[in-house]
Design a protein around this motif. Structure first.
Motif, PDB file in Angstrom:
ATOM      1  N   LEU A   1      10.506   7.152  -1.986  1.00  0.00           N
ATOM      2  CA  LEU A   1      10.757   5.713  -1.970  1.00  0.00           C
ATOM      3  C   LEU A   1      10.048   5.044  -0.796  1.00  0.00           C
ATOM      4  O   LEU A   1       9.469   3.962  -0.938  1.00  0.00           O
ATOM      5  CB  LEU A   1      12.261   5.438  -1.907  1.00  0.00           C
ATOM      6  N   GLU A   2      10.086   5.680   0.370  1.00  0.00           N
ATOM      7  CA  GLU A   2       9.405   5.140   1.543  1.00  0.00           C
ATOM      8  C   GLU A   2       7.901   5.039   1.296  1.00  0.00           C
ATOM      9  O   GLU A   2       7.241   4.102   1.753  1.00  0.00           O
ATOM     10  CB  GLU A   2       9.684   6.009   2.762  1.00  0.00           C
ATOM     11  N   LYS A   3       7.358   6.001   0.550  1.00  0.00           N
ATOM     12  CA  LYS A   3       5.921   6.021   0.249  1.00  0.00           C
ATOM     13  C   LYS A   3       5.518   4.797  -0.578  1.00  0.00           C
ATOM     14  O   LYS A   3       4.442   4.232  -0.372  1.00  0.00           O
ATOM     15  CB  LYS A   3       5.582   7.311  -0.494  1.00  0.00           C
ATOM     16  N   ILE A   4       6.400   4.368  -1.492  1.00  0.00           N
ATOM     17  CA  ILE A   4       6.104   3.188  -2.307  1.00  0.00           C
ATOM     18  C   ILE A   4       5.915   1.969  -1.410  1.00  0.00           C
ATOM     19  O   ILE A   4       4.973   1.192  -1.578  1.00  0.00           O
ATOM     20  CB  ILE A   4       7.213   2.930  -3.345  1.00  0.00           C
ATOM     21  N   PHE A   5       6.809   1.796  -0.438  1.00  0.00           N
ATOM     22  CA  PHE A   5       6.684   0.657   0.480  1.00  0.00           C
ATOM     23  C   PHE A   5       5.398   0.737   1.284  1.00  0.00           C
ATOM     24  O   PHE A   5       4.716  -0.265   1.492  1.00  0.00           O
ATOM     25  CB  PHE A   5       7.900   0.593   1.416  1.00  0.00           C
ATOM     26  N   GLY A   6       5.054   1.936   1.743  1.00  0.00           N
ATOM     27  CA  GLY A   6       3.823   2.114   2.517  1.00  0.00           C
ATOM     28  C   GLY A   6       2.588   1.771   1.706  1.00  0.00           C
ATOM     29  O   GLY A   6       1.675   1.100   2.193  1.00  0.00           O
ATOM     30  N   GLU A   7       2.550   2.237   0.460  1.00  0.00           N
ATOM     31  CA  GLU A   7       1.394   1.962  -0.398  1.00  0.00           C
ATOM     32  C   GLU A   7       1.292   0.479  -0.745  1.00  0.00           C
ATOM     33  O   GLU A   7       0.199  -0.034  -0.964  1.00  0.00           O
ATOM     34  CB  GLU A   7       1.478   2.788  -1.678  1.00  0.00           C
ATOM     35  N   ALA A   8       2.420  -0.207  -0.790  1.00  0.00           N
ATOM     36  CA  ALA A   8       2.430  -1.641  -1.097  1.00  0.00           C
ATOM     37  C   ALA A   8       2.191  -2.479   0.156  1.00  0.00           C
ATOM     38  O   ALA A   8       2.300  -3.701   0.120  1.00  0.00           O
ATOM     39  CB  ALA A   8       3.743  -2.028  -1.744  1.00  0.00           C
ATOM     40  N   LYS A   9       1.874  -1.810   1.268  1.00  0.00           N
ATOM     41  CA  LYS A   9       1.563  -2.477   2.546  1.00  0.00           C
ATOM     42  C   LYS A   9       2.767  -3.188   3.155  1.00  0.00           C
ATOM     43  O   LYS A   9       2.622  -4.190   3.842  1.00  0.00           O
ATOM     44  CB  LYS A   9       0.397  -3.462   2.407  1.00  0.00           C
ATOM     45  N   TYR A  10       3.975  -2.658   2.885  1.00  0.00           N
ATOM     46  CA  TYR A  10       5.186  -3.162   3.530  1.00  0.00           C
ATOM     47  C   TYR A  10       5.521  -2.245   4.693  1.00  0.00           C
ATOM     48  O   TYR A  10       5.420  -1.024   4.573  1.00  0.00           O
ATOM     49  CB  TYR A  10       6.374  -3.188   2.556  1.00  0.00           C
ATOM     50  N   GLU A  11       5.907  -2.831   5.802  1.00  0.00           N
ATOM     51  CA  GLU A  11       6.366  -2.052   6.943  1.00  0.00           C
ATOM     52  C   GLU A  11       7.858  -1.810   6.758  1.00  0.00           C
ATOM     53  O   GLU A  11       8.644  -2.749   6.664  1.00  0.00           O
ATOM     54  CB  GLU A  11       6.108  -2.807   8.247  1.00  0.00           C
ATOM     55  N   LEU A  12       8.235  -0.556   6.682  1.00  0.00           N
ATOM     56  CA  LEU A  12       9.628  -0.183   6.489  1.00  0.00           C
ATOM     57  C   LEU A  12      10.165   0.334   7.809  1.00  0.00           C
ATOM     58  O   LEU A  12       9.647   1.285   8.379  1.00  0.00           O
ATOM     59  CB  LEU A  12       9.734   0.904   5.405  1.00  0.00           C
ATOM     60  N   ARG A  13      11.220  -0.346   8.308  1.00  0.00           N
ATOM     61  CA  ARG A  13      11.791   0.036   9.603  1.00  0.00           C
ATOM     62  C   ARG A  13      13.282   0.270   9.454  1.00  0.00           C
ATOM     63  O   ARG A  13      13.973  -0.458   8.748  1.00  0.00           O
ATOM     64  CB  ARG A  13      11.539  -1.065  10.636  1.00  0.00           C
ATOM     65  N   PHE A  14      13.763   1.294  10.144  1.00  0.00           N
ATOM     66  CA  PHE A  14      15.189   1.587  10.200  1.00  0.00           C
ATOM     67  C   PHE A  14      15.649   1.235  11.602  1.00  0.00           C
ATOM     68  O   PHE A  14      15.282   1.915  12.562  1.00  0.00           O
ATOM     69  CB  PHE A  14      15.457   3.067   9.880  1.00  0.00           C
ATOM     70  N   GLU A  15      16.419   0.156  11.711  1.00  0.00           N
ATOM     71  CA  GLU A  15      16.828  -0.347  13.019  1.00  0.00           C
ATOM     72  C   GLU A  15      18.293  -0.755  13.019  1.00  0.00           C
ATOM     73  O   GLU A  15      18.915  -0.928  11.980  1.00  0.00           O
ATOM     74  CB  GLU A  15      15.960  -1.543  13.420  1.00  0.00           C
ATOM     75  N   LYS A  16      18.796  -0.941  14.220  1.00  0.00           N
ATOM     76  CA  LYS A  16      20.159  -1.400  14.420  1.00  0.00           C
ATOM     77  C   LYS A  16      20.199  -2.913  14.238  1.00  0.00           C
ATOM     78  O   LYS A  16      19.296  -3.621  14.665  1.00  0.00           O
ATOM     79  CB  LYS A  16      20.613  -1.012  15.830  1.00  0.00           C
ATOM     80  N   GLY A  17      21.249  -3.392  13.588  1.00  0.00           N
ATOM     81  CA  GLY A  17      21.383  -4.832  13.407  1.00  0.00           C
ATOM     82  C   GLY A  17      22.659  -5.155  12.669  1.00  0.00           C
ATOM     83  O   GLY A  17      23.372  -4.273  12.201  1.00  0.00           O
ATOM     84  N   THR A  18      22.935  -6.443  12.572  1.00  0.00           N
ATOM     85  CA  THR A  18      24.123  -6.866  11.836  1.00  0.00           C
ATOM     86  C   THR A  18      23.660  -7.413  10.492  1.00  0.00           C
ATOM     87  O   THR A  18      23.346  -8.594  10.356  1.00  0.00           O
ATOM     88  CB  THR A  18      24.906  -7.943  12.610  1.00  0.00           C
TER      89      THR A  18
ATOM     90  N   MET B   1      12.032  -6.682  -6.000  1.00  0.00           N
ATOM     91  CA  MET B   1      10.706  -7.061  -5.520  1.00  0.00           C
ATOM     92  C   MET B   1       9.672  -6.972  -6.631  1.00  0.00           C
ATOM     93  O   MET B   1       9.825  -6.200  -7.566  1.00  0.00           O
ATOM     94  CB  MET B   1      10.254  -6.137  -4.379  1.00  0.00           C
ATOM     95  N   GLU B   2       8.628  -7.760  -6.494  1.00  0.00           N
ATOM     96  CA  GLU B   2       7.487  -7.657  -7.393  1.00  0.00           C
ATOM     97  C   GLU B   2       6.313  -7.167  -6.567  1.00  0.00           C
ATOM     98  O   GLU B   2       5.745  -7.908  -5.767  1.00  0.00           O
ATOM     99  CB  GLU B   2       7.176  -9.001  -8.028  1.00  0.00           C
ATOM    100  N   LEU B   3       5.967  -5.892  -6.756  1.00  0.00           N
ATOM    101  CA  LEU B   3       4.874  -5.288  -5.998  1.00  0.00           C
ATOM    102  C   LEU B   3       3.589  -5.316  -6.803  1.00  0.00           C
ATOM    103  O   LEU B   3       3.604  -5.349  -8.033  1.00  0.00           O
ATOM    104  CB  LEU B   3       5.221  -3.838  -5.644  1.00  0.00           C
ATOM    105  N   ASP B   4       2.455  -5.268  -6.101  1.00  0.00           N
ATOM    106  CA  ASP B   4       1.154  -5.168  -6.741  1.00  0.00           C
ATOM    107  C   ASP B   4       0.989  -3.728  -7.213  1.00  0.00           C
ATOM    108  O   ASP B   4       0.771  -2.815  -6.410  1.00  0.00           O
ATOM    109  CB  ASP B   4       0.054  -5.550  -5.755  1.00  0.00           C
ATOM    110  N   GLU B   5       1.113  -3.506  -8.500  1.00  0.00           N
ATOM    111  CA  GLU B   5       1.098  -2.154  -9.049  1.00  0.00           C
ATOM    112  C   GLU B   5      -0.254  -1.471  -8.897  1.00  0.00           C
ATOM    113  O   GLU B   5      -0.337  -0.249  -8.960  1.00  0.00           O
ATOM    114  CB  GLU B   5       1.534  -2.183 -10.517  1.00  0.00           C
ATOM    115  N   THR B   6      -1.321  -2.236  -8.693  1.00  0.00           N
ATOM    116  CA  THR B   6      -2.642  -1.623  -8.546  1.00  0.00           C
ATOM    117  C   THR B   6      -2.771  -0.883  -7.221  1.00  0.00           C
ATOM    118  O   THR B   6      -3.641  -0.032  -7.080  1.00  0.00           O
ATOM    119  CB  THR B   6      -3.748  -2.687  -8.648  1.00  0.00           C
ATOM    120  N   MET B   7      -1.909  -1.187  -6.265  1.00  0.00           N
ATOM    121  CA  MET B   7      -1.968  -0.541  -4.955  1.00  0.00           C
ATOM    122  C   MET B   7      -1.237   0.797  -4.932  1.00  0.00           C
ATOM    123  O   MET B   7      -1.393   1.574  -3.997  1.00  0.00           O
ATOM    124  CB  MET B   7      -1.376  -1.467  -3.888  1.00  0.00           C
ATOM    125  N   LEU B   8      -0.433   1.076  -5.954  1.00  0.00           N
ATOM    126  CA  LEU B   8       0.398   2.272  -5.960  1.00  0.00           C
ATOM    127  C   LEU B   8      -0.328   3.459  -6.596  1.00  0.00           C
ATOM    128  O   LEU B   8      -1.082   3.293  -7.548  1.00  0.00           O
ATOM    129  CB  LEU B   8       1.699   2.010  -6.727  1.00  0.00           C
TER     130      LEU B   8
END
Length: 110
Positions: free
Chosen positions: A13-30, A66-73
């Motif tokens: 799942l994380e790989k999909i975000f990376g290929e779609a050029k999304y930065e995926l971060r796991f951080e502390k927050g409310t 989300m609607e991702l650009d499928e050509t990037m995957l």
């Protein structure tokens, strides 16, 4: 969706975000929902205190909306992304079918 909770599936799942050029971060927050998506900056922030199952469910929820650009995957990621979308739309189709079918309590027009 029948999606097994494994570290490998989280990586997929994380790989999909990376290929779609999304930065995926796991951080502390409310976060009320456990995550925050900044569409214009292509950043997804997920609560780092979620367990493995929570992270996977959160990423599935985000991908479904989300609607991702499928050509990037890659082909593997595209297949998984389409499965997520199909399973996301399946409950909506069932709900619409139930609303359109007449209830047994209503008399017919004869």
């Amino acid at each position: 969706m029948n999606f097994k909770v494994t570290p490998n599936n989280l990586t997929r799942l994380e790989k999909i975000f990376g290929e779609a050029k999304y930065e995926l971060r796991f951080e502390k927050g409310t976060f009320n929902s456990g995550y925050c998506v900044l569409e214009h900056k292509k950043v997804v922030v997920v609560n780092k205190f979620l367990n493995l199952e929570g992270r996977i469910n959160t990423l599935l929820d985000i991908l479904g909306g989300m609607e991702l650009d499928e050509t990037m995957l890659s082909p593997e990621s595209l297949k998984l992304y389409k499965q997520v979308l199909e399973n996301r739309n399946a409950p909506e189709a069932e709900d619409n079918a139930e609303e359109k079918s007449p209830s047994p309590e209503q008399p017919s027009e004869n």
